[in-house]
Write a protein that holds these residues in place. Structure first.
Motif, PDB file in Angstrom:
ATOM      1  N   PRO A 192      43.990  12.328 -36.800  1.00 20.59           N
ATOM      2  CA  PRO A 192      43.830  11.016 -37.407  1.00 20.59           C
ATOM      3  C   PRO A 192      43.032  11.030 -38.712  1.00 20.59           C
ATOM      4  N   LYS A 193      42.026  11.889 -38.789  1.00 22.32           N
ATOM      5  CA  LYS A 193      41.215  11.939 -40.016  1.00 22.32           C
ATOM      6  C   LYS A 193      42.004  12.536 -41.172  1.00 22.32           C
ATOM      7  N   GLU A 194      42.779  13.571 -40.882  1.00 22.04           N
ATOM      8  CA  GLU A 194      43.645  14.175 -41.892  1.00 22.04           C
ATOM      9  C   GLU A 194      44.635  13.141 -42.412  1.00 22.04           C
ATOM     10  N   TRP A 195      45.271  12.471 -41.465  1.00 19.53           N
ATOM     11  CA  TRP A 195      46.278  11.464 -41.809  1.00 19.53           C
ATOM     12  C   TRP A 195      45.652  10.373 -42.676  1.00 19.53           C
ATOM     13  N   ASP A 196      44.511   9.863 -42.243  1.00 22.37           N
ATOM     14  CA  ASP A 196      43.867   8.771 -42.974  1.00 22.37           C
ATOM     15  C   ASP A 196      43.486   9.193 -44.395  1.00 22.37           C
ATOM     16  N   GLY A 197      42.888  10.380 -44.508  1.00 15.17           N
ATOM     17  CA  GLY A 197      42.493  10.867 -45.827  1.00 15.17           C
ATOM     18  C   GLY A 197      43.700  11.062 -46.734  1.00 15.17           C
ATOM     19  N   PHE A 198      44.759  11.595 -46.170  1.00 16.30           N
ATOM     20  CA  PHE A 198      45.993  11.853 -46.915  1.00 16.30           C
ATOM     21  C   PHE A 198      46.634  10.545 -47.393  1.00 16.30           C
ATOM     22  N   ILE A 199      46.762   9.588 -46.479  1.00 15.15           N
ATOM     23  CA  ILE A 199      47.418   8.321 -46.820  1.00 15.15           C
ATOM     24  C   ILE A 199      46.578   7.537 -47.844  1.00 15.15           C
ATOM     25  N   ARG A 200      45.251   7.596 -47.716  1.00 17.07           N
ATOM     26  CA  ARG A 200      44.395   6.925 -48.715  1.00 17.07           C
ATOM     27  C   ARG A 200      44.680   7.456 -50.110  1.00 17.07           C
ATOM     28  N   ILE A 201      44.812   8.773 -50.221  1.00 15.95           N
ATOM     29  CA  ILE A 201      45.071   9.365 -51.535  1.00 15.95           C
ATOM     30  C   ILE A 201      46.477   8.987 -52.026  1.00 15.95           C
ATOM     31  N   CYS A 202      47.452   9.084 -51.148  1.00 14.63           N
ATOM     32  CA  CYS A 202      48.831   8.743 -51.555  1.00 14.63           C
ATOM     33  C   CYS A 202      48.942   7.301 -52.048  1.00 14.63           C
ATOM     34  N   ASN A 218      39.502  13.609 -59.710  1.00 10.79           N
ATOM     35  CA  ASN A 218      38.702  13.344 -58.510  1.00 10.79           C
ATOM     36  C   ASN A 218      39.429  13.724 -57.225  1.00 10.79           C
ATOM     37  N   VAL A 219      40.736  13.537 -57.222  1.00  7.02           N
ATOM     38  CA  VAL A 219      41.525  13.911 -56.050  1.00  7.02           C
ATOM     39  C   VAL A 219      41.469  15.422 -55.861  1.00  7.02           C
ATOM     40  N   LEU A 220      41.722  16.140 -56.952  1.00 12.58           N
ATOM     41  CA  LEU A 220      41.713  17.601 -56.869  1.00 12.58           C
ATOM     42  C   LEU A 220      40.345  18.140 -56.487  1.00 12.58           C
ATOM     43  N   SER A 221      39.292  17.551 -57.046  1.00 13.00           N
ATOM     44  CA  SER A 221      37.976  18.117 -56.730  1.00 13.00           C
ATOM     45  C   SER A 221      37.597  17.840 -55.277  1.00 13.00           C
ATOM     46  N   LEU A 222      38.021  16.678 -54.745  1.00 13.00           N
ATOM     47  CA  LEU A 222      37.768  16.401 -53.320  1.00 13.00           C
ATOM     48  C   LEU A 222      38.509  17.415 -52.439  1.00 13.00           C
ATOM     49  N   LEU A 223      39.781  17.646 -52.765  1.00  9.03           N
ATOM     50  CA  LEU A 223      40.582  18.571 -51.956  1.00  9.03           C
ATOM     51  C   LEU A 223      40.060  20.001 -52.073  1.00  9.03           C
ATOM     52  N   GLU A 224      39.609  20.338 -53.273  1.00  9.58           N
ATOM     53  CA  GLU A 224      39.089  21.693 -53.467  1.00  9.58           C
ATOM     54  C   GLU A 224      37.790  21.897 -52.685  1.00  9.58           C
ATOM     55  N   LYS A 225      36.989  20.834 -52.665  1.00 13.50           N
ATOM     56  CA  LYS A 225      35.740  20.901 -51.899  1.00 13.50           C
ATOM     57  C   LYS A 225      36.053  21.136 -50.413  1.00 13.50           C
ATOM     58  N   ASN A 226      37.007  20.355 -49.878  1.00 11.91           N
ATOM     59  CA  ASN A 226      37.419  20.543 -48.476  1.00 11.91           C
ATOM     60  C   ASN A 226      37.922  21.966 -48.246  1.00 11.91           C
ATOM     61  N   GLU A 248      39.276   2.410 -41.031  1.00  9.00           N
ATOM     62  CA  GLU A 248      39.920   1.116 -40.905  1.00  9.00           C
ATOM     63  C   GLU A 248      41.395   1.271 -41.255  1.00  9.00           C
ATOM     64  N   LEU A 249      42.199   0.354 -40.775  1.00 14.85           N
ATOM     65  CA  LEU A 249      43.644   0.472 -40.989  1.00 14.85           C
ATOM     66  C   LEU A 249      44.079   0.245 -42.417  1.00 14.85           C
ATOM     67  N   GLY A 250      43.566  -0.756 -43.020  1.00 14.58           N
ATOM     68  CA  GLY A 250      43.987  -1.055 -44.374  1.00 14.58           C
ATOM     69  C   GLY A 250      42.902  -1.802 -45.087  1.00 14.58           C
ATOM     70  N   GLY A 251      42.947  -1.810 -46.388  1.00 18.40           N
ATOM     71  CA  GLY A 251      42.033  -2.642 -47.152  1.00 18.40           C
ATOM     72  C   GLY A 251      40.608  -2.133 -47.223  1.00 18.40           C
ATOM     73  N   GLY A 252      40.274  -1.050 -46.550  1.00 20.60           N
ATOM     74  CA  GLY A 252      38.906  -0.530 -46.594  1.00 20.60           C
ATOM     75  C   GLY A 252      38.608   0.160 -47.907  1.00 20.60           C
ATOM     76  N   GLU A 253      37.420   0.763 -48.001  1.00 21.06           N
ATOM     77  CA  GLU A 253      37.107   1.428 -49.262  1.00 21.06           C
ATOM     78  C   GLU A 253      37.940   2.694 -49.393  1.00 21.06           C
ATOM     79  N   GLN A 254      38.108   3.129 -50.608  1.00 23.21           N
ATOM     80  CA  GLN A 254      38.812   4.370 -50.861  1.00 23.21           C
ATOM     81  C   GLN A 254      37.809   5.508 -50.739  1.00 23.21           C
ATOM     82  N   SER A 255      38.284   6.639 -50.225  1.00 20.79           N
ATOM     83  CA  SER A 255      37.368   7.758 -50.102  1.00 20.79           C
ATOM     84  C   SER A 255      37.178   8.460 -51.446  1.00 20.79           C
ATOM     85  N   VAL A 256      38.099   8.208 -52.367  1.00 23.27           N
ATOM     86  CA  VAL A 256      37.965   8.784 -53.696  1.00 23.27           C
ATOM     87  C   VAL A 256      37.738   7.655 -54.680  1.00 23.27           C
ATOM     88  N   GLU A 257      36.681   7.757 -55.458  1.00 20.26           N
ATOM     89  CA  GLU A 257      36.418   6.721 -56.457  1.00 20.26           C
ATOM     90  C   GLU A 257      37.266   6.996 -57.684  1.00 20.26           C
TER      91      GLU A 257
END
Ligand code: SAM
Length: 324
Positions: A192-202, A218-226, A248-257
Motif C-alpha cells: 500500500p505504501k509503494e502504491w500510494d507513493g507511486f500514484i501521488r507522483i503520477c 524533486n521526483v528524481l531526488s526522492l526516488l534516488e534517496k529511496n 489518505e485516499l485523495g486530496g491529501g498533501e503531496q509527498s513531493v513539494e
C-alpha cells in the motif's frame, strides 16, 4: 435541532429510502452495517430487509432517539447501536453496508471500508455528487483522479442513483449520489505504501506525460534517496520494510513539494562534484529506461487504467526503484 457540523441531513423521502434499500440487494440473512443512522428512517427499512443491523452513531441524542424508536417492537433485538465516531470504531463483521453518511468523512470512511477485513459483499453509500463522480470516474474522464484510482484498485464502483438536495431535511448545499462499492476478491496484493507513493507522483500533474513527470528534479531526488536507502539496507542485511498503514485516499498533501516550473530542469549545481552529478544522471537514465520499455513516456495518468499503473509500478520495483 440538527447539527450542521455533524452533517445531519435526514432523509425525508420514503420512496427514496425504499429505492436505496431495494438497490442494495439485501438478503434476509445479511448482517448490515449502517453508519450515521440519525433518527432511523433508513434503519427501519434495513431492519425489515436483513437479519440484523449494527448502527454506528456519533450523536448521543440520536442514539437515544433511535433506541426509543424501536423499543418494544420486534426490531429491538435485531438492532445494535454503537455510540461513537465510526472512524475511531473497530468495525465488527458485516455482509453489507448501507449508509447516508455525513459528507465530511467521505474520504477516510471509504478508505476504512476498503481496508476492512474480512471484506464484505458490498457497500451502498450516499455521497456528495462530485465525490461520487470522482469515485466512479474511468480513465479519460474529466474527474479521473487519485481517489478514482485508489478506490478502484480495491473495489468495483458503480453509480446507482442521483439524489436531489430536497430529499433531505434540512437540505444540504449540494446534490448527492448513491454509489455501490464491491471489494475485489481476491484483494489485489500490492504494497500500500509503494502504491500510494507511486500514484501521488503520477498525479502530481495528471495531464503531463509520465516522461515529463519522471524528469522532475524533486521526483528524481526522492526516488534516488529511496534507492540509496534501500541499497544500504540490503547490504547491511536488514531489508525488511514497514508496509503498515496507508495515507489518505485523495486530496491529501503531496509527498513531493513541487514548484510549478521545476520540471525538465537539467541544470547541475555549480559546486556539485562530478561523481555526484554522474550518479544522478545515471539514476535518471535508469528511471527513463523503465518508462521506455513499454512506451509509458508519452502516456498521461489521466488516461491510464488500473492494470497499467500496477504494471508500471511492478516494473519500477523490479528495477529497484521504490516509492516509499
Ligand atoms: N441516516 C440518517 C438519514 O438518512 O436520515 C441520517 C444521516 S445524516 C446525513 C448523518 C448522520 O451521521 C447523523 O446522524 C450524524 O449525527 C452522524 N455522524 C456524524 N459524524 C459521524 C461519525 N464520525 N461517526 C458516526 N456517525 C456520525
Amino acid at each position: 435541532s440538527f447539527h450542521k457540523s455533524k452533517g445531519q441531513h435526514i432523509l425525508k423521502n420514503p420512496m427514496l429510502v425504499d429505492s436505496i434499500v431495494q438497490k442494495s440487494g439485501i438478503k434476509s440473512t445479511d448482517i448490515i452495517l449502517e453508519i450515521g443512522p440519525g433518527t432511523g428512517n433508513l434503519t427501519k427499512k434495513l431492519l425489515e430487509a436483513g437479519k440484523s443491523v449494527i448502527a454506528v452513531e456519533l450523536d448521543s441524542r440520536m442514539v437515544l432517539e433511535l433506541t426509543r424508536r424501536f423499543q418494544g417492537t420486534p426490531f429491538s433485538n435485531k438492532l445494535k447501536v454503537i455510540q461513537g465516531d465510526v472512524l475511531k470504531t473497530d468495525l465488527p463483521y458485516f455482509d453489507i453496508c448501507v449508509a447516508n453518511i455525513p459528507y465530511q468523512i467521505s474520504s477516510p470512511l471509504t478508505f476504512k471500508l476498503l481496508n476492512h477485513q474480512p471484506s464484505f459483499r458490498c457497500a451502498v453509500i450516499m455521497y456528495q455528487r462530485e465525490f461520487a463522480m470522482r469515485l466512479v470516474a474511468q480513465p479519460g474522464d474529466n474527474l479521473y483522479c487519485r481517489l478514482s484510482v485508489n478506490t478502484q484498485l480495491y473495489a468495483r464502483v458503480s453509480h446507482l442513483l442521483k439524489v436531489g438536495k430536497n430529499n433531505f431535511r434540512p437540505p444540504p448545499k449540494v446534490d448527492s449520489s448513491v454509489v455501490r462499492i464491491e471489494p475485489r476478491k481476491p484483494r489485489p496484493q500490492v504494497n500500500p505504501k509503494e502504491w500510494d507513493g507511486f500514484i501521488r507522483i503520477c498525479f502530481i500533474r495528471k495531464n503531463k506525460t509520465l516522461g515529463a513527470i519522471f524528469r522532475i528534479k524533486n521526483v528524481l531526488s526522492l526516488l534516488e534517496k529511496n534507492y540509496k536507502t534501500l541499497q544500504a539496507l540490503n547490504t547491511s542485511g536488514a531489508a525488511e520494510m514497514d508496509i503498515s498503514g496507508l495515507g489518505e485516499l485523495g486530496g491529501g498533501e503531496q509527498s513531493v513539494e513541487m514548484d510549478a516550473d521545476d520540471d525538465d530542469d537539467d541544470e547541475m549545481e555549480m559546486e556539485e562534484d562530478k561523481e555526484a552529478a554522474n550518479g544522478r544522471s545515471e539514476f535518471k537514465e535508469k528511471v527513463a529506461a523503465v518508462l521506455k520499455e513499454k512506451d509509458f513516456c508519452d502516456k498521461r495518468s489521466s488516461k491510464l487504467s488500473q492494470e497499467e499503473f500496477l504494471y508500471l509500478l511492478s516494473r519500477f520495483n523490479m528495477a529497484g526503484i521504490h516509492f516509499s
